[in-house]
Motif scaffolding. Structure first.
Motif, PDB file in Angstrom:
ATOM      1  N   ILE A  53       8.677   8.913 -25.790  1.00  0.00           N
ATOM      2  CA  ILE A  53       8.985   7.485 -25.954  1.00  0.00           C
ATOM      3  C   ILE A  53      10.272   7.151 -25.202  1.00  0.00           C
ATOM      4  O   ILE A  53      10.346   6.147 -24.491  1.00  0.00           O
ATOM      5  N   THR A  54      11.270   8.004 -25.307  1.00  0.00           N
ATOM      6  CA  THR A  54      12.527   7.818 -24.581  1.00  0.00           C
ATOM      7  C   THR A  54      12.281   7.809 -23.075  1.00  0.00           C
ATOM      8  O   THR A  54      12.852   6.987 -22.346  1.00  0.00           O
ATOM      9  N   ARG A  75       0.728  -1.782 -27.211  1.00  0.00           N
ATOM     10  CA  ARG A  75       1.980  -1.854 -27.955  1.00  0.00           C
ATOM     11  C   ARG A  75       3.165  -1.780 -27.001  1.00  0.00           C
ATOM     12  O   ARG A  75       3.170  -0.997 -26.057  1.00  0.00           O
ATOM     13  N   ALA A  76       4.174  -2.598 -27.262  1.00  0.00           N
ATOM     14  CA  ALA A  76       5.422  -2.516 -26.510  1.00  0.00           C
ATOM     15  C   ALA A  76       6.047  -1.153 -26.799  1.00  0.00           C
ATOM     16  O   ALA A  76       5.933  -0.643 -27.923  1.00  0.00           O
ATOM     17  N   VAL A  77       6.687  -0.556 -25.799  1.00  0.00           N
ATOM     18  CA  VAL A  77       7.264   0.775 -26.012  1.00  0.00           C
ATOM     19  C   VAL A  77       8.302   0.765 -27.127  1.00  0.00           C
ATOM     20  O   VAL A  77       8.509   1.788 -27.776  1.00  0.00           O
ATOM     21  N   THR A  78       8.928  -0.370 -27.385  1.00  0.00           N
ATOM     22  CA  THR A  78       9.907  -0.451 -28.465  1.00  0.00           C
ATOM     23  C   THR A  78       9.242  -0.392 -29.841  1.00  0.00           C
ATOM     24  O   THR A  78       9.930  -0.177 -30.833  1.00  0.00           O
ATOM     25  N   GLU A  79       7.918  -0.573 -29.911  1.00  0.00           N
ATOM     26  CA  GLU A  79       7.179  -0.494 -31.176  1.00  0.00           C
ATOM     27  C   GLU A  79       6.594   0.892 -31.417  1.00  0.00           C
ATOM     28  O   GLU A  79       6.069   1.166 -32.500  1.00  0.00           O
ATOM     29  N   GLN A 122       5.941   4.829 -32.148  1.00  0.00           N
ATOM     30  CA  GLN A 122       6.475   5.794 -33.104  1.00  0.00           C
ATOM     31  C   GLN A 122       5.920   7.166 -32.752  1.00  0.00           C
ATOM     32  O   GLN A 122       4.787   7.294 -32.279  1.00  0.00           O
ATOM     33  N   GLU A 129       6.708  -0.897 -19.997  1.00  0.00           N
ATOM     34  CA  GLU A 129       6.852  -1.947 -20.990  1.00  0.00           C
ATOM     35  C   GLU A 129       5.884  -1.823 -22.155  1.00  0.00           C
ATOM     36  O   GLU A 129       6.226  -2.139 -23.288  1.00  0.00           O
ATOM     37  N   CYS A 130       4.654  -1.389 -21.884  1.00  0.00           N
ATOM     38  CA  CYS A 130       3.684  -1.245 -22.963  1.00  0.00           C
ATOM     39  C   CYS A 130       2.666  -0.172 -22.620  1.00  0.00           C
ATOM     40  O   CYS A 130       2.485   0.174 -21.448  1.00  0.00           O
ATOM     41  N   GLU A 158       9.364  11.620 -29.821  1.00  0.00           N
ATOM     42  CA  GLU A 158      10.570  10.839 -29.556  1.00  0.00           C
ATOM     43  C   GLU A 158      10.979  10.987 -28.094  1.00  0.00           C
ATOM     44  O   GLU A 158      11.405  10.026 -27.448  1.00  0.00           O
ATOM     45  N   ILE A 166      10.685   4.474 -22.010  1.00  0.00           N
ATOM     46  CA  ILE A 166      11.689   3.409 -21.981  1.00  0.00           C
ATOM     47  C   ILE A 166      12.594   3.568 -20.761  1.00  0.00           C
ATOM     48  O   ILE A 166      12.844   2.597 -20.036  1.00  0.00           O
TER      49      ILE A 166
END
Length: 114
Positions: free
Chosen positions: A52-53, A14-18, A20, A61-62, A49, A56
């Motif tokens: 995940i931050t 999964r892309a890090v932007t996806e 949760q 990237e994933c 959170e 990023i």
């Protein structure tokens, strides 16, 4: 794996932007700047959170995360859609050797669970 997931699991990239909060890493997540490691989160870690931050911010990237395997009905639906799509792409049984081999490989691979 967290307590809410039951049954077998597989992993998906999964892309890090996806991502949760609550997802669980299936493989270690690493970030580096040159030869210096700047982040290492172990497999099995539950993402927050904050993590995940950090991923990023450090340019990851994933990552691979655990996901529950689909049930039989869901898998059958995905398999039928996959075979229908192959039929649309190849228009039946191809005559070219390269296309025959590609179609055979795609049939053996099956649909993506992600």
């Amino acid at each position: 794996m967290n307590d809410e997931q039951e049954g077998p699991a597989h992993f998906c990239w999964r892309a890090v932007t996806e991502l949760q909060a609550g997802m669980v890493l299936a493989r270690p997540a690493r970030a580096a700047h040159g030869s210096r490691a700047t982040l290492l989160i172990g497999a099995g870690a539950t993402l927050t959170e904050s993590t995940i931050t950090q991923l990023i911010a450090r340019g990851v990237e994933c990552v691979a995360v655990l996901e529950a395997c689909p049930g039989d009905a869901e898998w059958a639906t995905a398999e039928a859609a996959y075979q229908q799509r192959l039929q649309q792409i190849f228009g039946g049984e191809p005559e070219d050797r390269g296309c025959i081999e590609l179609l055979a490989a795609l049939r053996q691979l099956g649909p993506c669970l992600c």
